[in-house]
Design a protein around this motif. Structure first.
Motif, short mmCIF file in Angstrom:
data_model
loop_
_atom_site.label_atom_id
_atom_site.label_comp_id
_atom_site.label_asym_id
_atom_site.label_seq_id
_atom_site.Cartn_x
_atom_site.Cartn_y
_atom_site.Cartn_z
N GLY A 253 0.76 -1.23 0.00
CA GLY A 253 0.00 0.00 0.00
C GLY A 253 0.79 1.28 0.00
O GLY A 253 0.23 2.34 0.27
N HIS A 254 2.09 1.22 -0.30
CA HIS A 254 2.92 2.43 -0.31
C HIS A 254 3.81 2.41 -1.55
O HIS A 254 3.91 1.40 -2.25
CB HIS A 254 3.76 2.51 0.97
CG HIS A 254 2.92 2.43 2.22
ND1 HIS A 254 2.19 3.49 2.70
CD2 HIS A 254 2.67 1.39 3.05
CE1 HIS A 254 1.55 3.12 3.78
NE2 HIS A 254 1.82 1.85 4.03
N THR A 255 4.48 3.55 -1.79
CA THR A 255 5.26 3.69 -3.02
C THR A 255 6.29 2.59 -3.17
O THR A 255 6.46 2.00 -4.24
CB THR A 255 5.95 5.06 -3.05
OG1 THR A 255 4.96 6.08 -2.98
CG2 THR A 255 6.77 5.21 -4.32
N ASN A 256 6.99 2.29 -2.09
CA ASN A 256 8.07 1.30 -2.17
C ASN A 256 7.59 -0.12 -1.92
O ASN A 256 8.39 -1.06 -1.97
CB ASN A 256 9.18 1.66 -1.17
CG ASN A 256 9.86 2.97 -1.54
OD1 ASN A 256 10.05 3.26 -2.72
ND2 ASN A 256 10.21 3.78 -0.54
N CYS A 257 6.34 -0.29 -1.60
CA CYS A 257 5.77 -1.64 -1.42
C CYS A 257 4.33 -1.59 -1.94
O CYS A 257 3.38 -1.50 -1.16
CB CYS A 257 5.83 -2.10 0.03
SG CYS A 257 5.21 -0.91 1.25
N PRO A 258 4.18 -1.58 -3.25
CA PRO A 258 2.85 -1.44 -3.84
C PRO A 258 1.96 -2.65 -3.54
O PRO A 258 2.42 -3.71 -3.10
CB PRO A 258 3.15 -1.33 -5.34
CG PRO A 258 4.45 -2.04 -5.52
CD PRO A 258 5.24 -1.76 -4.26
N ASN A 259 0.69 -2.45 -3.82
CA ASN A 259 -0.27 -3.54 -3.66
C ASN A 259 0.15 -4.72 -4.53
O ASN A 259 0.57 -4.55 -5.67
CB ASN A 259 -1.67 -3.10 -4.06
CG ASN A 259 -2.16 -1.93 -3.23
OD1 ASN A 259 -1.57 -1.60 -2.21
ND2 ASN A 259 -3.24 -1.31 -3.66
N LYS A 260 -0.02 -5.92 -4.01
CA LYS A 260 0.38 -7.10 -4.78
C LYS A 260 -0.32 -8.33 -4.23
O LYS A 260 -0.90 -8.32 -3.15
CB LYS A 260 1.89 -7.29 -4.73
CG LYS A 260 2.44 -7.64 -3.34
CD LYS A 260 3.92 -7.95 -3.36
CE LYS A 260 4.75 -6.75 -3.75
NZ LYS A 260 6.21 -7.05 -3.65
N TRP A 261 -0.21 -9.42 -4.99
CA TRP A 261 -0.74 -10.71 -4.55
C TRP A 261 0.25 -11.36 -3.59
O TRP A 261 1.45 -11.40 -3.86
CB TRP A 261 -0.97 -11.66 -5.73
CG TRP A 261 -2.12 -11.27 -6.61
CD1 TRP A 261 -2.05 -10.57 -7.78
CD2 TRP A 261 -3.49 -11.55 -6.39
NE1 TRP A 261 -3.30 -10.41 -8.32
CE2 TRP A 261 -4.21 -11.01 -7.48
CE3 TRP A 261 -4.19 -12.22 -5.39
CZ2 TRP A 261 -5.60 -11.10 -7.58
CZ3 TRP A 261 -5.57 -12.32 -5.48
CH2 TRP A 261 -6.26 -11.77 -6.57
N ALA A 262 -0.27 -11.88 -2.50
CA ALA A 262 0.51 -12.73 -1.60
C ALA A 262 0.17 -14.17 -1.97
O ALA A 262 -0.99 -14.60 -1.85
CB ALA A 262 0.14 -12.46 -0.14
N GLU A 263 1.15 -14.92 -2.45
CA GLU A 263 0.90 -16.24 -3.02
C GLU A 263 1.54 -17.33 -2.16
O GLU A 263 2.70 -17.22 -1.76
CB GLU A 263 1.44 -16.31 -4.45
CG GLU A 263 0.76 -15.30 -5.39
CD GLU A 263 1.46 -15.19 -6.73
OE1 GLU A 263 2.63 -15.62 -6.81
OE2 GLU A 263 0.85 -14.67 -7.68
N PHE A 264 0.77 -18.38 -1.91
CA PHE A 264 1.25 -19.53 -1.15
C PHE A 264 1.09 -20.77 -2.04
O PHE A 264 -0.02 -21.07 -2.50
CB PHE A 264 0.43 -19.73 0.12
CG PHE A 264 0.55 -18.62 1.12
CD1 PHE A 264 1.41 -18.72 2.21
CD2 PHE A 264 -0.21 -17.46 0.97
CE1 PHE A 264 1.52 -17.69 3.14
CE2 PHE A 264 -0.12 -16.43 1.90
CZ PHE A 264 0.75 -16.53 2.99
N SER A 265 2.18 -21.49 -2.25
CA SER A 265 2.11 -22.72 -3.04
C SER A 265 3.17 -23.67 -2.54
O SER A 265 4.37 -23.39 -2.63
CB SER A 265 2.32 -22.43 -4.53
OG SER A 265 2.26 -23.61 -5.29
#
Length: 947
Positions: A253-265
């Motif tokens: 949620g910030h400039t250096n850590c944008p929104n993204k998928w957290a993936e578990f496999s």
């Protein structure tokens, strides 16, 4: 609700929302509703219904990290993640999708049926002067997939929109949290398109992260854990954790850590997905939670659209309809003794590719090929089979889906004694882009199909028929051949068939043909028999006749035999026999009927409606036999109620023809067995004619033909003694085939058949059909009658079941159901009361069984407690469905032990029981069991009568 006046108005006492559950069943649970399919699996659910007011949120002077460290100028979502703060217009909140901290809220009562959801707002809250308007009402009926947010302060939301937070709400950094609480997010998945016939390659859970408190992108750990199932009644802290699938340390949620998928496999998730595919795990429930739930900076927000993605390949099953093409164009798979002759060395082969488990109609069909393998034996004295040829069809570049035909040719050596071919399915996959690899799964071989090459053998003949036109094609062809609809014959009508030699047989060496006729279930209908060729010089053809016993699809199989006793390949000629019977009368009682019951016969019948007499009979709403489904009996159906005083329902004209054959049936629900009763009759003023009646003295059904002066003589077809049941639906009827009279019970011919003497014909050409007794009201019926149907032909045994059970398909497997008993724990005296429309006997407590009115359940000790009645609930010979909801004390039931949940003892006839067996325990120590139906064809001992 914007004002107190609106809140206390009459319409706000209960709010109705339309539902359409189709064939599924709807249950009201302690905290919402549950919708289950015909197998009992939950397909939809909703949580509790809440209402809340607009009490202002408490103010918190804590510093908001989100506000002080914002570094990208974009609007911030609230750390709490409720997304529920509404916009304001003229000082009034216009949207609110969940209670805010500080709001007053209450849970509402919910009732649900297959057609409506009814919510009852909390009247105490709406009339409370402290309630701040507007007040929001949420039926919480977003029920497509199970998602749940839980808060440690007691508020749960079954389906959340937008995004939600998990972890410790950061009150130290934001005034939005109001009070300190912890959140956990649950996501529940069913098997979707997976089935037990899938080979799983990879499983991945992904949730889209949208915000975490630290604008400096400090990472904090969170876990993905598997838990027990969630339900609308789940509350904090939620179901127990079974295992940790994985952990990640991220920020969003910030400039250096944008929104993204957290993936578990990983292997742990793949193992649980495999259990989901095999139904060993009915639903997979996954929880997102902070690893350290006391750390406010570990708070994170995720969107609601988390997904479980599974990469898989369909496991191959054995191919079906494997065969070698004959000269007649059909494909056959013959045994060693009856090897198929072919007249070409380039042999055409065919098989239908199959997956191990058939996928759902709208699911991926797989990427399938067929391996064909041919072996050859050179002479009749050879001891070994030699591999001759193999071929994979159609090839990886053009693989087919489940159920598709694969056709190709394989060359075999001529001059050899025997060949054989078999097939197997190959399922290929390439998921390298997803990191799941590529490969092929090989299925089991089919059995062998034997054939030989004889270039001089007779060719397969052709078959034609003017009365029963058809097509060449095997009974096992998929899809089945499209058949002509122009047949002029029907059941019992003899048709002529012509067999013509193959054009390649240009000499007169054909000596005879072997003919057999089968129905499509391969039951032999006629033959096999040899038919001589005609005596003309060319010997081009032969003829034979066949009289089909029933409507449906038939297959003629013909083989030519020459003077040297060499045989051709078989020709299969498929034709349809039309149903030539038509309704002479069909009376289906509905709630719209009043003084007369409409005749639904197609084409329209001259017998007209059934007119009800002024007294003794009326329409019984909610008591129909054609009820739509379990839990909805009588919702839009009705029957005729006769009170035993002589009331009749009479047609306006005769229904049956005196010299013609006929079949007549009706559904009957007897109030008791105390007296002789006539269900329906068609008799003249002198008493001559037919009737279907109860012989009370012997406890049996009778089809009676009265003839002679004043109907003094009679003949009877009867059911066995003591087989008639009261207070259960049964179908009874009569059939006349021109020579004999048969009693029909539940679509089957009963014990005896009576031969009709010539003196009995005609029985009475001017008689009208009367339901409920004889012409003068004699032997009046007491109970319910519905679905009276008459046909102008003697229906064959195979035709009866689908018609009397009102099946929607070609057999009685989809027949209609009527809910005749619904016992609930509502009797303070300790019994289970029947709340169905029929008001059947109460199940009385025996041995100390009690009713807990608070919980609304019956409590049994597992030793000698039962709830029982002397009356049956169903006629077990008519087909029935039973269901029970129960909770067991499984600690006292060892693995492998069984308990009897419910049943009905036989009384000279069949009995049945529903048992539960504890099979094993799952990883959380919860037992897994299975339901088993057991039937007995005798009276049970000890104890007479049904329970």
């Amino acid at each position: 609700m914007k004002t107190p006046q609106a809140a206390t108005s009459k319409p706000m006492e209960s709010l109705r929302f339309e539902l359409d559950a189709g064939s599924d069943r709807v249950f009201t649970t302690p905290n919402g509703i549950s919708i289950r399919d015909e197998l009992g699996s939950e397909v939809f659910a909703s949580g509790a219904a809440y209402m809340w007011d607009s009490t202002p949120q408490p103010q918190d002077q804590g510093r908001s990290l989100a506000e002080s460290e914002a570094d990208d100028g974009s609007p911030r979502s609230t750390p709490d993640g409720d997304s529920s703060t509404g916009t304001t217009v003229d000082g009034e909140a216009t949207t609110s999708i969940a209670p805010e901290p500080g709001n007053e809220w209450a849970e509402m009562e919910v009732d649900a049926t297959k057609t409506a959801l009814v919510v009852r707002p909390d009247q105490e809250m709406m009339s409370d002067p402290a309630t701040v308007f507007p007040v929001y009402v949420d039926p919480s009926a977003k029920i497509k997939r199970a998602e749940r947010m839980m808060r440690s302060d007691g508020y749960e939301q079954w389906q959340f929109d937008g995004s939600e937070g998990m972890g410790r709400c950061p009150t130290s950094y934001s005034s939005e949290c109001g009070t300190a609480y912890t959140k956990r997010l649950y996501f529940e998945f069913d098997r979707g398109e997976l089935n037990s016939g899938d080979h799983l390659l990879k499983a991945e859970f992904a949730a889209f992260g949208t915000w975490s408190p630290s604008a400096s992108c400090a990472k904090h750990s969170f876990d993905l854990r598997q838990t027990g199932a969630i339900s609308p009644s789940s509350s904090w802290p939620g179901p127990s954790s079974v295992r940790t699938i994985g952990s990640k340390s991220m920020a969003f949620g910030h400039t250096n850590c944008p929104n993204k998928w957290a993936e578990f496999s990983n292997a742990a998730l793949l193992a649980q997905a495999k259990r989901l595919a095999t139904t060993d795990l009915p639903r997979l429930t996954l929880m997102l939670r902070a690893t350290d739930e006391s750390a406010q900076l570990a708070w994170k927000r995720f969107r609601q659209d988390a997904k479980l993605t599974v990469w898989f390949a369909r496991k191959p099953g054995k191919p079906t309809s494997v065969g070698v093409q004959t000269g007649g164009g059909t494909y056959q798979c013959a045994t060693w003794e009856n090897a198929t002759p072919v007249d070409e060395v380039a042999v055409n082969v065919r098989a239908y590719a199959q997956t191990l488990v058939q996928p759902k109609a709208d699911s991926p069909r797989g990427a399938l090929d067929i391996d064909f393998e041919v072996e050859t034996k050179a002479t009749s004295t050879s001891t070994d089979w030699t591999a001759t040829a193999t071929r994979r069809l159609p090839g990886a570049s053009s693989s087919v889906g489940d159920g598709s035909a694969v056709v190709g040719s394989i060359s075999v050596p001529a001059g050899k004694w025997r060949h054989r071919v078999r097939a197997r399915t190959v399922s290929s996959y390439d998921e390298t882009d997803a990191g799941a690899g590529s490969g092929a799964l090989v299925g089991d071989w089919t059995s062998w199909c034997y054939f030989y090459v004889d270039l001089d053998a007779p060719g397969a003949p052709s078959v034609t028929s003017a009365m029963y036109p058809g097509v060449l094609g095997g009974a096992g062809d998929l899809p089945p051949p499209t058949l002509p609809e122009s047949a002029t014959g029907g059941p019992g009508r003899t048709g002529s068939f012509v067999v013509t030699r193959n054009p390649k047989d240009n000499d007169n060496n054909i000596a005879k043909y072997r003919v057999a006729v089968r129905s499509t279930d391969m039951a032999l209908s006629a033959g096999p028999a040899h038919v001589a060729v005609n005596t003309s010089a060319t010997k081009e053809y032969a003829t034979f006749t066949f009289k089909p016993p029933n409507d449906g699809i038939y297959v003629v199989e013909v083989i030519a035999i020459d003077v040297l006793n060499r045989t051709s390949a078989a020709t299969q000629y498929v034709f349809r026999v039309p149903d030539t019977s038509s309704n002479a009368g069909s009376w289906h009682v509905t709630d719209a009927d009043a003084g007369e019951i409409a005749n639904w016969a197609v084409p329209p019948s001259t017998s007209g409606p059934l007119v009800l007499s002024a007294a003794g009979v009326n329409r019984a709403s909610g008591m129909g036999r054609r009820a739509i489904g379990l839990g909805e009996a009588g919702a839009d159906d009705a029957s005729l109620r006769f009170d035993g005083t002589g009331g009749l329902a009479t047609s306006s004209a005769p229904v049956t023809s005196p010299e013609a054959t006929f079949t007549a049936t009706s559904w009957v629900y007897l109030s008791d067995l105390a007296a002789d009763q006539v269900v329906f009759s068609e008799q003249g003023a002198d008493g001559r004619g037919i009737e279907v009646a109860l012989d009370a003295g012997n406890g049996r059904w009778v089809a009676r033909w009265r003839y002679g002066s004043g109907g003094a003589s009679s003949l009877e077809a009867m059911s066995p003694a003591n087989t008639a049941l009261a207070q259960a639906w049964v179908n009874v009827g009569v059939r006349f085939d021109g020579a004999s009279l048969a009693l029909l019970v539940n679509g089957r011919v009963a014990d005896t058949v009576a031969v009709v003497p010539a003196a009995a014909l005609p029985f009475q050409s001017t008689a009208r059909l009367r339901v409920g007794g004889r012409a003068g009201g004699e032997r009046p019926f007491k109970g319910f009658v519905d679905e009276i149907m008459v046909w102008n032909s003697a229906l064959a045994d195979e035709q009866l079941g689908p018609r009397v059970f009102m099946a929607d398909g070609p057999d009685a497997s989809s027949s209609r159901m009527a809910l005749v008993r619904r016992w609930e724990a509502t009797d303070a005296a300790g019994g289970l009361v029947d709340l169905s429309s029929y008001g059947g006997p109460t199940l009385a407590s025996i041995g100390g069984a009690v009713v807990d009115l608070t919980e609304g359940v019956a409590v049994l000790d597992g030793i000698n407690d039962v709830f029982s009645t002397a009356n049956p609930a169903v006629d077990p010979t008519a087909g029935f469905t039973v269901a029970a909801t129960f909770r067991m004390d499984w600690l006292n039931l060892a693995i492998g032990e069984s308990m009897r949940v419910m049943g009905q003892r036989g009384s000279g006839g069949p009995g049945w029981a529903l048992w539960y067996t504890r099979l094993a325990d799952d990883d959380a120590g919860v037992p897994r069991g299975g339901m088993v139906i057991r039937t007995v064809v005798a009276a049970w001992n000890p104890g007479p009568g049904p329970t």
